[in-house]
Design a protein around this motif. Structure first.
Motif, mmCIF file in Angstrom:
data_model
loop_
_atom_site.group_PDB
_atom_site.id
_atom_site.type_symbol
_atom_site.label_atom_id
_atom_site.label_comp_id
_atom_site.label_asym_id
_atom_site.label_seq_id
_atom_site.Cartn_x
_atom_site.Cartn_y
_atom_site.Cartn_z
ATOM 1 N N ILE A 111 5.015 3.292 -0.824
ATOM 2 C CA ILE A 111 5.674 2.120 -0.219
ATOM 3 C C ILE A 111 4.706 1.378 0.710
ATOM 4 N N LEU A 112 3.910 2.139 1.463
ATOM 5 C CA LEU A 112 2.915 1.482 2.335
ATOM 6 C C LEU A 112 1.868 0.761 1.489
ATOM 7 N N GLN A 113 1.527 1.390 0.376
ATOM 8 C CA GLN A 113 0.513 0.795 -0.501
ATOM 9 C C GLN A 113 0.992 -0.563 -1.038
ATOM 10 N N ALA A 169 3.105 -2.609 0.322
ATOM 11 C CA ALA A 169 3.108 -3.589 1.416
ATOM 12 C C ALA A 169 1.689 -4.127 1.631
ATOM 13 N N ARG A 170 0.725 -3.186 1.634
ATOM 14 C CA ARG A 170 -0.661 -3.609 1.849
ATOM 15 C C ARG A 170 -1.145 -4.508 0.716
ATOM 16 N N ARG A 171 -0.759 -4.125 -0.526
ATOM 17 C CA ARG A 171 -1.185 -4.929 -1.677
ATOM 18 C C ARG A 171 -0.580 -6.334 -1.620
ATOM 19 N N ALA A 172 0.606 -6.423 -0.998
ATOM 20 C CA ALA A 172 1.271 -7.729 -0.895
ATOM 21 C C ALA A 172 0.699 -8.552 0.265
ATOM 22 N N GLY A 173 -0.369 -8.025 0.878
ATOM 23 C CA GLY A 173 -1.033 -8.765 1.947
ATOM 24 C C GLY A 173 -0.354 -8.629 3.295
#
Ligand SMILES: Nc1ncnc2c1ncn2[C@@H]1O[C@H](COP(=O)(O)OP(=O)(O)OP(=O)(O)O)[C@@H](O)[C@H]1O
Ligand SMILES: [Mg+2]
Length: 630
Positions: free
Chosen positions: A31-33, A35-39
């Motif tokens: 889930i954190l990944q 979010a990070r990928r979505a900038g």
């Protein structure tokens, strides 16, 4: 022409929840990944009555279909090139119902929704940007989230508390654009707390830590020996061939990029050691560094003084010390192994430890991996001889034979022509040469000692050569106690057959409070001690209880003692018994009921426990004795 082509069977969807190991950490990472990928820069996690809400400030979701596209992703091409998303991450939440809100839209993905049932998209009251996910799960606590969020570059809060944000690599590192990563080499003990906790939390440990955008993959790779090095690999987001193994994503795929990474780690290790100015690399790796264009100095000398060690415990062998100022170049290595060299090794060690020399004799142990360095080229000791004098005693102790001899010496011949010979108090008996001159070591210890060994060596130092501690046996203390006992008996027996008795007697007197000048022991048990202060003390054996017992139990004892005993005596003996009885009757039983002579009274009453026979009873006894004898 008939052809075949790959398809995805919809049945895979039903198994999607099993693509994941089902760990809480795994879900947090996914889930954190996303979010990070979505900038996103910020992620807010809240726990409320078993429901978890994760909100990010990323670009949000335009096409909700992407959420349930198993194998498909909606990220931009650069991210595709650097991270190779697999389009499966969100399925780690299946089959739990999931509410997703983004860009004014929302959807509830039910258990059936995860396996293919169409889910209706609705309007969301919240017009927030970013994405919000809600689902039920065990608590996402700060402690669990912290290490997983540390290197994501995101500001993560859990129930209002901030997770620390860490740099995965601090200070200088080398950039490897072809692999899309930066590499830094550190010593194991130079690891910061964060990284150490990551290494320790990894089930099998490892020394390479790859920060794959927040998810830390740990594996073991040790291209150089002699040093405990840790390698930090931080992915930069550049295009890379390094891939995580699906679906768990806890290790790297073995592909050409991984081989390239390993080569880069080796190179970085050598560069790191070059920077350190000294190293302990095995000789082959020193040459390898040279081959790679990295010039290193020779390794610092790596050696141990003496040739024997206890494997991390006790008992320990006699210690060999390096005399102050004695150079390594003046030491000796053991010549290449021949059969029987175990005893040679022990004897060279013992010669150095116990022998007296004008010039120090110091054998050292250098691992063969260091052969090639100038400092490792030392004179060797090859031929080792043991000369033993007259055998005084021999016993099997623990797991070997201990042989006491009246004289013992070890001789070692150095390759430099020097001969070291000295008297010693212990040596290991070398195996007897077979007919063809070979010496075969059967692993059974035969150890020589001289009587001096009792003073000069500790029991442990002897035990070491007689098998030492056996970790499949009793506790260490029990085995040590047993060995000490056997060894004590060995030394006692050596001193003569009466020695054990003498020692036992002395042992008993050791604790006399006032000390003693002389002690006399009589056969009847009386002991007379002239104490250290000159006062004489007499110890008498305890008197039997004087009062006849009245209890039932005591009554039984007396009754039992009335049982007749069969006494075999010859005619002369009987005549004497009769004479004694008649004398006793006449002398002691005439006037009074009680026997006047105390000593006789004690005998007649067996120390006051029996009623003595009276005169008439003695008449009857004499008659019986006479009759029975005819
Ligand atoms: N927080 C989010 N913000 C924006 N888009 C998201 C978010 N989470 C998921 N998505 C969208 O949903 C898709 C599916 O996510 P999912 O995690 O299943 O796969 P993925 O991230 O593409 O690949 P991976 O298997 O590597 O996680 C993403 O490709 C993305 O388009
Ligand atoms: Mg994902």
């Amino acid at each position: 022409m008939t052809t075949i082509k790959a398809t995805v069977n919809p049945r895979l969807l039903r198994k999607a929840s099993r693509l994941f190991t089902g760990t809480l950490a795994g879900r947090i990472i996914e889930i954190l990944q996303n979010a990070r990928r979505a900038g996103a820069t910020r992620v807010t996690i809240t726990n409320c009555d078993g429901e978890i809400t994760v909100r990010d400030d990323g670009r949000g979701i335009e096409d909700f279909q992407k959420l349930l596209d198993l194998g498909g992703s909606g990220w931009d091409p650069q991210l595709e090139a650097s991270e190779d998303p697999a389009g499966v991450g969100l399925f780690c939440l299946s089959p739990r119902p999931l509410l997703v809100e983004s860009h004014g839209q929302c959807v509830i993905i039910s258990a059936e929704g995860w396996t293919g049932k169409p889910m209706e998209i609705g309007k969301s009251a919240s017009a927030k940007t970013g994405t919000e996910l809600s689902f039920t799960d065990e608590p996402w606590t700060l402690d669990t989230v912290k290490p997983l969020a540390a290197f994501t570059g995101l500001d993560v809060t859990v129930d209002g508390q901030k997770c620390p944000k860490e740099q995965f690599i601090t200070g200088q590192s080398s950039h490897h654009p072809e692999l899309g990563c930066r590499i830094k080499v550190v010593r194991d003990n130079g690891l910061a707390m964060w990284r150490r906790s990551v290494v320790q939390s990894h089930e099998f440990g490892g020394n390479v830590l790859v920060n794959f955008h927040g998810q830390v993959i740990v594996f073991s790779y040790r291209p150089v020996g002699g040093h405990d090095l840790t390698y930090l690999v931080d992915m930069t987001g550049e295009t890379t061939g390094i891939r995580l193994m699906l679906p768990a994503r806890t290790c790297l795929v073995e592909n050409p990029a991984l081989a390239q990474l390993q080569a880069a780690l080796e190179l970085e290790a050598f560069k790191y050691l070059q920077g350190q100015k000294h190293h302990r690399l095995p000789y082959k790796q020193y040459l390898r560094a040279k081959e790679l264009g990295i010039a290193l100095p020779e390794a610092e000398p790596v050696y141990r003084v003496g040739l024997l060690w206890a494997n991390g415990g006790y008992p320990e062998p006699v210690e060999v010390a390096m005399p102050k100022g004695h150079a390594l170049s003046q030491c000796y290595r053991l010549a290449d192994s021949q059969e029987g060299d175990e005893s040679d090794e022990a004897n060279v060690h013992l010669l150095a430890a116990l022998g007296q020399f004008d010039q120090p004799f110091v054998p050292v142990d250098i691992g063969s991996e260091y052969d090639g360095y100038a400092w490792a080229k030392l004179p060797t000791v090859g031929r080792v001889e043991v000369t033993a004098g007259k055998k005084l005693q021999e016993t099997w102790i623990n797991s070997g034979t201990l042989i006491c001899v009246d004289a013992l010496a070890i001789t070692a011949h150095g390759s430099d022509g020097k001969v070291f010979r000295a008297a010693v108090c212990m040596a290991v008996k070398p195996p007897e040469p077979t007919k063809d001159g070979q010496r075969i070591w059967f692993g059974e210890s035969e150890v020589y000692v001289t009587p001096q060994a009792q003073q000069e060596l500790s029991n442990g130092e002897i035990w070491f050569h007689l098998g030492g501690y056996n970790d499949e046996g009793d506790t260490y203390e029990t085995q040590e106690y047993d060995f000490d006992k056997e060894l004590d008996a060995f030394w006692l027996a050596l001193a003569g057959p009466e020695e054990p008795l003498r020692c036992q007697l002395l042992d008993c007197l050791r604790d006399l409070a006032k000390g003693w000048q002389s002690v006399t022991i009589q056969p009847d048990g009386r002991v007379t001690i002239i104490q250290g202060d000159g006062i004489t003390k007499t110890l008498l054996p305890p008197k039997p209880a004087a009062t006849p017992a009245t209890s039932a139990a005591a009554g039984q004892t007396i009754a039992a003692r009335h049982e007749p005993t069969l006494l075999r005596v010859d005619a002369r003996e009987l005549a004497t018994i009769l004479a004694a009885l008649r004398y006793h009757q006449a002398e002691n039983l005439q006037d009074t009921a009680a026997i006047a002579d105390q000593a006789i009274s004690d005998i007649a009453s067996d120390g006051g426990t029996l009623k003595p026979l009276h005169s008439a009873e003695i008449d009857q006894l004499c008659q019986r004795l006479n009759l029975n004898n005819t």
